[in-house]
Design an enzyme around this catalytic site. Structure first.
Site, mmCIF file in Angstrom:
data_model
loop_
_atom_site.group_PDB
_atom_site.id
_atom_site.type_symbol
_atom_site.label_atom_id
_atom_site.label_comp_id
_atom_site.label_asym_id
_atom_site.label_seq_id
_atom_site.Cartn_x
_atom_site.Cartn_y
_atom_site.Cartn_z
ATOM 1 N N PRO A 47 0.806 -1.221 0.000
ATOM 2 C CA PRO A 47 0.000 0.000 0.000
ATOM 3 C C PRO A 47 0.839 1.270 0.000
ATOM 4 O O PRO A 47 1.659 1.461 0.895
ATOM 5 C CB PRO A 47 -0.806 -0.121 1.291
ATOM 6 C CG PRO A 47 0.053 -0.953 2.192
ATOM 7 C CD PRO A 47 0.763 -1.930 1.291
ATOM 8 N N ASP A 86 -2.009 2.875 2.539
ATOM 9 C CA ASP A 86 -1.426 2.937 3.867
ATOM 10 C C ASP A 86 -1.788 4.295 4.445
ATOM 11 O O ASP A 86 -1.477 5.326 3.848
ATOM 12 C CB ASP A 86 0.098 2.799 3.726
ATOM 13 C CG ASP A 86 0.770 2.553 5.056
ATOM 14 O OD1 ASP A 86 0.056 2.318 6.047
ATOM 15 O OD2 ASP A 86 2.005 2.602 5.094
ATOM 16 N N TRP A 564 3.865 0.031 10.294
ATOM 17 C CA TRP A 564 4.421 -1.042 9.466
ATOM 18 C C TRP A 564 3.727 -2.365 9.734
ATOM 19 O O TRP A 564 3.687 -3.239 8.868
ATOM 20 C CB TRP A 564 5.927 -1.190 9.702
ATOM 21 C CG TRP A 564 6.705 -0.131 8.996
ATOM 22 C CD1 TRP A 564 7.412 0.879 9.561
ATOM 23 C CD2 TRP A 564 6.833 0.021 7.589
ATOM 24 N NE1 TRP A 564 7.965 1.658 8.590
ATOM 25 C CE2 TRP A 564 7.633 1.154 7.370
ATOM 26 C CE3 TRP A 564 6.347 -0.679 6.491
ATOM 27 C CZ2 TRP A 564 7.966 1.603 6.097
ATOM 28 C CZ3 TRP A 564 6.667 -0.237 5.225
ATOM 29 C CH2 TRP A 564 7.470 0.896 5.030
ATOM 30 N N GLN A 600 12.238 -0.748 0.875
ATOM 31 C CA GLN A 600 11.237 -1.515 1.618
ATOM 32 C C GLN A 600 11.790 -2.786 2.222
ATOM 33 O O GLN A 600 11.052 -3.555 2.828
ATOM 34 C CB GLN A 600 10.073 -1.876 0.685
ATOM 35 C CG GLN A 600 9.272 -0.686 0.227
ATOM 36 C CD GLN A 600 8.560 -0.008 1.367
ATOM 37 O OE1 GLN A 600 8.111 -0.654 2.309
ATOM 38 N NE2 GLN A 600 8.494 1.305 1.327
ATOM 39 N N TRP A 604 8.261 -3.123 4.261
ATOM 40 C CA TRP A 604 7.169 -4.035 3.943
ATOM 41 C C TRP A 604 7.630 -5.470 3.745
ATOM 42 O O TRP A 604 6.973 -6.409 4.188
ATOM 43 C CB TRP A 604 6.450 -3.518 2.694
ATOM 44 C CG TRP A 604 5.140 -4.154 2.440
ATOM 45 C CD1 TRP A 604 4.109 -4.288 3.325
ATOM 46 C CD2 TRP A 604 4.711 -4.769 1.218
ATOM 47 N NE1 TRP A 604 3.060 -4.935 2.713
ATOM 48 C CE2 TRP A 604 3.398 -5.238 1.434
ATOM 49 C CE3 TRP A 604 5.301 -4.943 -0.032
ATOM 50 C CZ2 TRP A 604 2.664 -5.870 0.430
ATOM 51 C CZ3 TRP A 604 4.569 -5.576 -1.033
ATOM 52 C CH2 TRP A 604 3.275 -6.038 -0.798
ATOM 53 N N LYS A 652 18.456 12.807 -4.872
ATOM 54 C CA LYS A 652 17.121 12.319 -4.547
ATOM 55 C C LYS A 652 16.059 13.238 -5.157
ATOM 56 O O LYS A 652 16.216 14.455 -5.184
ATOM 57 C CB LYS A 652 16.976 12.316 -3.024
ATOM 58 C CG LYS A 652 15.928 11.367 -2.520
ATOM 59 C CD LYS A 652 16.015 11.287 -1.005
ATOM 60 C CE LYS A 652 14.902 10.410 -0.472
ATOM 61 N NZ LYS A 652 15.048 10.096 0.927
ATOM 62 N N LYS A 655 10.796 17.842 -4.640
ATOM 63 C CA LYS A 655 9.888 18.800 -5.258
ATOM 64 C C LYS A 655 10.540 20.173 -5.390
ATOM 65 O O LYS A 655 10.417 20.842 -6.415
ATOM 66 C CB LYS A 655 8.630 18.924 -4.406
ATOM 67 C CG LYS A 655 7.414 18.287 -5.079
ATOM 68 C CD LYS A 655 6.210 18.420 -4.192
ATOM 69 C CE LYS A 655 5.126 19.207 -4.881
ATOM 70 N NZ LYS A 655 3.895 19.285 -4.094
#
Length: 1128
Positions: A47, A86, A564, A600, A604, A652, A655
């Site tokens: 998610p 999520d 998590w 992840q 996850w 990275k 914005k």
RNA sequence: GGGCGCAUAGCUCAGUUGGUUAGAGCGCGUCGCUGAUAACGACGAGGUCCGCUGUUCGAGUCAGCGUGCGCCCA
């Protein structure tokens, strides 16, 4: 008739229309419906959180998640795709706090937990629309309407059920967790937040003596270093490394001995400028167990002599001993490390290790002289009420007064401060926390990890395996507000606890109270989502009678859980299992395929594995032969770990830096297919890549448009020649498979067709086999490369070399019909092959090429089965030969270029020298193709070509290496020195040659050597790996005149284009020129000119009523009179 | 500080178990083609395969050390 293909296609516009088509015809739903009773291919959606804008990196994840389910669906599996979101956790709270302009938990409480939670719930959906839009526009087929949402009551109740099970199995426990603590704000900070707040700062650096108490160590102190003097009152141990060398030194000035690590002695001498004479050397091991006097006696005065009972038998002093620790280094300090377990995570682990040695309750307990407000408590009365950092100075003064301060200096280092209150340094501080006993299942998790197919595979033993190896118990609880509430209720009198598995279970408890809090809120605001009833603060209000003590009340603990855990619970919680969805869960576990980015690994991927392993582990089940207990082996079988996508500048994506373009804009500019192809076809998915807009753009000409042009070419001619499958195919039709196409009466079977047709079909079926194998192995990159190569071959060789056949005026030409059927089958099949990759382009082509054939044909390419390869059509030898043919053609063009001879100018002859004679006969039989391509009259294959070339003979290293080993360099020299032509002749005659190397004879056969041809200077020649092509540059008058004719054809074709002739328009040509040469050229090549330009009449006169066009042709000028003949 | 990964042409990236001339696309340059045509093709220039050391007959590929970058964890 096919719909004519737009001249200047705009893929983005076409894609929006196709999106609409899919939606209105419910194609996705149908693709599932038709696989209703097929075997499952299980996909889990990890998610995403929708409280940030999606960027191109998210597109990669979602594109990969779309590719394989689409592929598997076409391969005949049922692949349900349930979306998920999520929604819990600190990031959401932070977002809301920003909006409210508040920081601390105090401020949240002041604002009110109830309105705060409501705001969190609303905030979760802030970027929902953008996410859904991106998902749909990318062509990611997933049930968005049916998404699981982690804050929904059914989801929360599933999580509660799992926690209840874990609690009842004794796997949840309370302990201390050392957290980064913002004392002023009264809250712990997440790792991410701590990371943001590092700043350089100056702290006191003190060297303190801890006098040893054993008589054998009289007048000897441990020398201990710390940068946090305020932790000294809470000292419990001194740690040394058991295998590091230490030294006892004598300080004459002090009249005392000191213990330090040998490696650090010189540093100490330099720092203190003291004379330190070495007394004796020892291992850290010898120090372990020695007792010392801590700098402060607040605790020591009471329990300094306290002993506990050891599990191993006997007793030991609980604290103020030297203990072993692997983390001790000799980089800085003294090699003897002060341990205050309350204020350091590693220190705390030392305490746990020590506690482990003692029987229950007799070991050391945690000493902590500081309160949650960061001020000393009455346990250290001298400093009570003082902020720890402010107490440093007083503490140092005291140490000096006590004569145990050995040395003091300043220490510059990076230290974390609160990102919300910049002046506040963070401290490490113990908090009560709930843990999940994951360490107990470490081996189970490792066993399950080994069953996962990780891509790339190094994740298994590397990043993920290492992480599991060093597993620590999962700190599950959070002292926050917006999260799944920990469903444990405590008896207010006895402290006994029980876990609750669902909301209804609470309602049935005796004496349940507090339900009105939710009821009132709902009455006051009927819009309040019902799901909030299982959240704080409403759930906290629910109490009931204690079963443990008459008259006592059960009240929920205050914590929520790590979000998590929510996402890791999705395999069952997405269905609301076990309260509902039993069937779905049984069907959809474990997953065949999941994919997320590498960040992840500990997120996850870990939580999925941990929860499934631990929750479904059944103690009563005997281990199977592999020693694994659980009936559910692991939650996912195949996992693609995606690389991270960086911004255009290599940093990275951010914005504020604007180092990437928003997905919506990419879609508008280039289209989703272009983005998808860029993501699938440029590198294996686990490569970390930079966002590169040029490469996205390039996908269009390199692949999408190239295929589109072939398709467009086909449609143009098919319409001219009325090649209409609807007319030619008797049916029944559904997917236009080769079998269906073979029903056409006028269609020749493949073996009867020409070599070029058989070749491209061989390539096609080779491609199918390759792509299927690659995609079954989750290798999208390999599959794309092969598809790219096929489309290139189709466009740049098959169509290029077949043009004449499509252009042939003879309607009944069977070779022409072969070309149509061949190209049609290629296009229809490729369309299916690319459907999972570029679903829009595939659909557009399918609708026109296939759907138009019959109303029985499936309404979307995505309802088709994936093509299967027909091995009988694969002809590897033909592929090899055609490749060689293409190489010769390429060399011929290269030689023309060097000699500055335009392709338009016919040449008399080329000579080809082959390194190997294997394919010569075949090539000779197909020299017509080459003549045409190279515009030459004749091709001759020659064997004795010493005048043109040198033969370079080299060993076949791969073959000879293992056989002759160290002799290889000499063999190489011997071969190079021998006369190549002679050597080769011998080899061809006798099948082997013998060389004398280092007085050993080495016999080589044809396989043992590699021949390279090197063209000699002075010829119009080009050399390749396997052959040399030599041009005859002699131009006869006849050849020149033919060249002029071709030139004229080109000029007329230009004119046709200028005046927008239809492809089928006939014309009349009048040429007026003074050049006899040109006149003769036209007369000699009249038929050729007429055929190429569709001229019904060509004369060397002006045409009446036509204005002449003046043109230059080579060195001549001419007047052209051209007109379109009106159809009769 | 630890673990894992990455480093190849101006740019973005390939490079299969080690095999001796390291590839693609873009960009750049030259040219061709002109009935797929606001496309297409060919050719060319451009490389210390991050550095050092080693293993090997042979290293972009394997090993060790170092440098730089990224991710995760301290």
């Amino acid at each position: 008739m096919f719909e004519s293909v737009a001249q200047n296609v705009r893929f983005p516009d076409q894609e929006t229309q196709i999106l609409h088509f899919w939606k209105s015809r419910q194609i996705y739903e149908k693709s599932l419906e038709q696989r209703r009773s097929s075997p499952s291919f299980v996909f889990f959606e990890g998610p995403p959180t929708a409280n940030g804008m999606p960027h191109p990196g998210h597109c990669l994840t979602r594109a990969i998640k779309d590719l394989f389910p689409r592929y598997r669906t076409m391969r005949g599996y049922l692949c349900r795709r349930k979306a998920g979101w999520d929604t819990h956790g600190l990031p959401v709270e932070v977002e809301v706090c920003k909006e409210l302009g508040i920081h601390s938990k105090e401020e949240i409480e002041a604002f009110g937990v109830e309105p705060f939670i409501q705001k969190c719930q609303q905030s979760v959906w802030r970027y929902m629309q953008q996410w859904e839009q991106m998902t749909e526009r990318l062509g990611f087929w997933i049930h968005l309407k049916d998404a699981y949402v982690t804050y929904h009551q059914s989801y929360v109740e599933s999580v509660w059920w799992s926690l209840q099970r874990l609690f009842e199995r004794g796997l949840l426990y309370q302990g201390n967790k050392i957290v980064w603590w913002w004392a002023q704000g009264g809250t712990a900070l997440s790792a991410g937040e701590v990371g943001q707040g590092y700043r350089q700062g100056a702290d006191p650096s003190v060297y303190v003596r801890f006098p040893l108490v054993d008589p054998a160590w009289k007048n000897t102190s441990l020398l201990v270093w710390t940068t946090t003097p305020w932790t000294l009152p809470s000292n419990q141990f001194a740690a040394v490394h058991p295998r590091v060398k230490y030294v006892v030194v004598h300080d004459a000035e002090l009249g005392e001995n000191l213990v330090v690590a040998t490696d650090l002695l010189e540093t100490m001498k330099t720092k203190t400028k003291r004379e330190l004479s070495e007394v004796r050397h020892l291992d850290g091991q010898e120090l372990i167990g020695l007792r010392y006097l801590p700098p402060f006696s607040y605790y020591h005065s009471r329990t300094g002599d306290l002993r506990g009972t050891l599990k191993a038998g006997g007793t030991d002093f609980v604290s103020w001993r030297v203990v072993p620790a692997e983390f001790v280094t000799t980089d800085t300090g003294t090699g003897v490390v002060h341990q205050a377990p309350a204020f350091g995570e590693v220190d705390y682990q030392v305490l746990l290790d020590q506690q482990e040695r003692f029987t229950e309750g007799t070991g050391p307990s945690l000493l902590c002289a500081v309160g949650p407000d960061g001020k000393f408590t009455d346990e250290a009365p001298d400093y009570q009420g003082k902020w720890v950092k402010d107490a440093d100075r007083d503490i140092i003064r005291q140490l000096r007064a006590d004569g145990i301060l050995y040395h003091q200096e300043q220490f510059l280092h990076d230290y974390p401060f609160c990102w919300r209150a910049e002046e506040d340094p963070l401290i490490q501080y113990p908090r009560r926390s709930w843990f999940l006993r994951t360490t107990q299942f470490r081996d189970q998790m490792l066993a399950n990890n080994r069953k996962i197919h990780w891509m790339p595979d190094h994740i298994q033993e590397g990043r993920f395996g290492n992480f599991l190896e060093s597993n620590v118990d999962w700190a599950l609880s959070r002292e926050r507000y917006w999260g799944t509430p920990l469903p444990i209720w405590v008896c207010q009198q006895t402290g006994k606890m029980e876990a609750v598995g669902r909301y209804d279970e609470l309602l049935l408890k005796p004496g349940v109270k507090g339900l009105h809090v939710w009821a009132d809120a709902k009455a006051a605001n009927p819009d309040l989502p019902d799901d909030l009833r299982v959240h704080k603060p409403y759930i906290d209000a629910v109490t009931y009678d204690s079963p443990f003590a008459p008259g006592a009340t059960m009240q929920r603990v205050t914590e929520v859980i790590d979000c998590w855990f929510d996402s890791g619970a999705m395999p069952f919680a997405q269905w609301g299992y076990p309260h509902q969805g039993e069937h779905e869960f049984q069907q959809q576990f474990p997953a065949d395929f999941i994919s997320e980015a590498i960040d992840q690994t500990r997120g996850w991927f870990y939580t999925l594995l941990a929860i499934s392993t631990i929750l479904f582990h059944d103690d009563s089940v005997e281990p199977d032969t592999t020693g694994v207990h659980n009936s559910f082996p692991h939650p996912f079988r195949n996992c693609i770990v995606l690389g991270l996508m960086l911004g255009e500048d290599g940093t990275k994506m951010s914005k504020s830096k604007r180092n990437y373009r928003e997905p919506q804009e990419i879609f508008d500019r280039y289209g989703a297919d272009a983005l998808r192809w860029y993501l699938f076809a440029n590198q294996p998915p686990w490569t970390s890549i930079r966002y590169n807009e040029v490469s996205i753009r390039d996908s269009i000409p390199e692949f999408l448009l190239r295929l589109w042009n072939v398709y467009s070419f086909f449609v143009i001619y098919a319409n001219i020649d009325r090649f209409e499958p609807s007319r030619l195919l008797p049916g029944p039709l559904s997917q236009l498979t080769p079998e269906e196409l073979s029903n056409a009466p006028a269609r020749r079977a493949v073996p009867q067709r020409g070599e070029l047709d058989r070749w491209i079909l061989s390539e096609l079926h080779g491609t199918i086999a390759f792509v299927v194998e690659a995609m079954d192995a989750y290798d999208n990159y390999g599959a794309c490369q092969r598809l790219h190569a096929f489309v290139d071959a189709l466009s740049n060789w098959y169509v290029r070399r077949s043009r004449d056949r499509f252009w042939s005026g003879i309607e009944t030409d069977s070779s022409k019909l072969d070309a149509y059927w061949t190209l049609y089958e290629c296009l229809v099949t490729v369309t299916k092959l690319i459907a999972p990759f570029t679903p829009f382009l595939a659909e557009a082509i399918w609708q026109n090429l296939a759907r138009s054939a019959s109303s029985d044909v499936l309404e979307s390419v995505h309802l088709c089965d994936y093509p299967t390869s027909d091995a009988s059509l694969c002809d590897p030898e033909l592929s090899t030969r055609m490749e060689l043919l293409r190489e010769i053609a390429s060399l011929g063009r290269s030689a023309r270029m060097d000699a500055k001879l335009k392709v338009r100018q016919p040449l008399g002859k080329v000579e080809v020298v082959l390194a190997s004679l294997d394919h010569q006969a075949w090539l000779e039989a197909h020299s017509a193709l080459l003549c045409e391509e190279l515009n030459v009259k004749q091709i001759e294959f020659i064997q004795h070509a010493e005048q043109y070339i040198d033969y370079l003979v080299q060993p076949n290293f791969k073959r000879l290496g293992p056989r002759v080993g160290k002799l290889l360099p000499q063999v190489k020299v011997a071969l190079a020195q021998a006369d190549g032509a002679t050597l080769l002749a011998t080899l061809r005659r006798e099948g082997r040659v013998t060389l004398l190397v280092e007085s050993e004879s080495v016999t080589l056969d044809a396989e043992d050597i590699q021949v390279r041809l090197q063209a000699r200077d002075g010829w119009a020649a080009a050399q390749g790996d396997q052959c040399v092509v030599v041009l005859s540059t002699e131009l006869t008058d006849s050849l020149l005149r033919e060249g002029y004719a071709r030139e004229l054809v080109r000029i007329i074709a230009d004119w046709r284009k200028e005046v927008n002739c239809l492809y089928t328009d006939r014309i009349e040509i009048g040429v007026v020129t003074e050049s006899h040469e040109l006149q003769q050229a036209i007369l000699e090549n009249m038929d050729y000119i007429a055929g190429e330009t569709l001229a019904v009449n060509t004369v060397l006169l002006p045409l009446e009523g036509i204005v002449a066009v003046d043109r230059e042709l080579s060195a001549f000028t001419l007047q052209l009179f051209l007109r379109v003949v009106q159809e009769a």
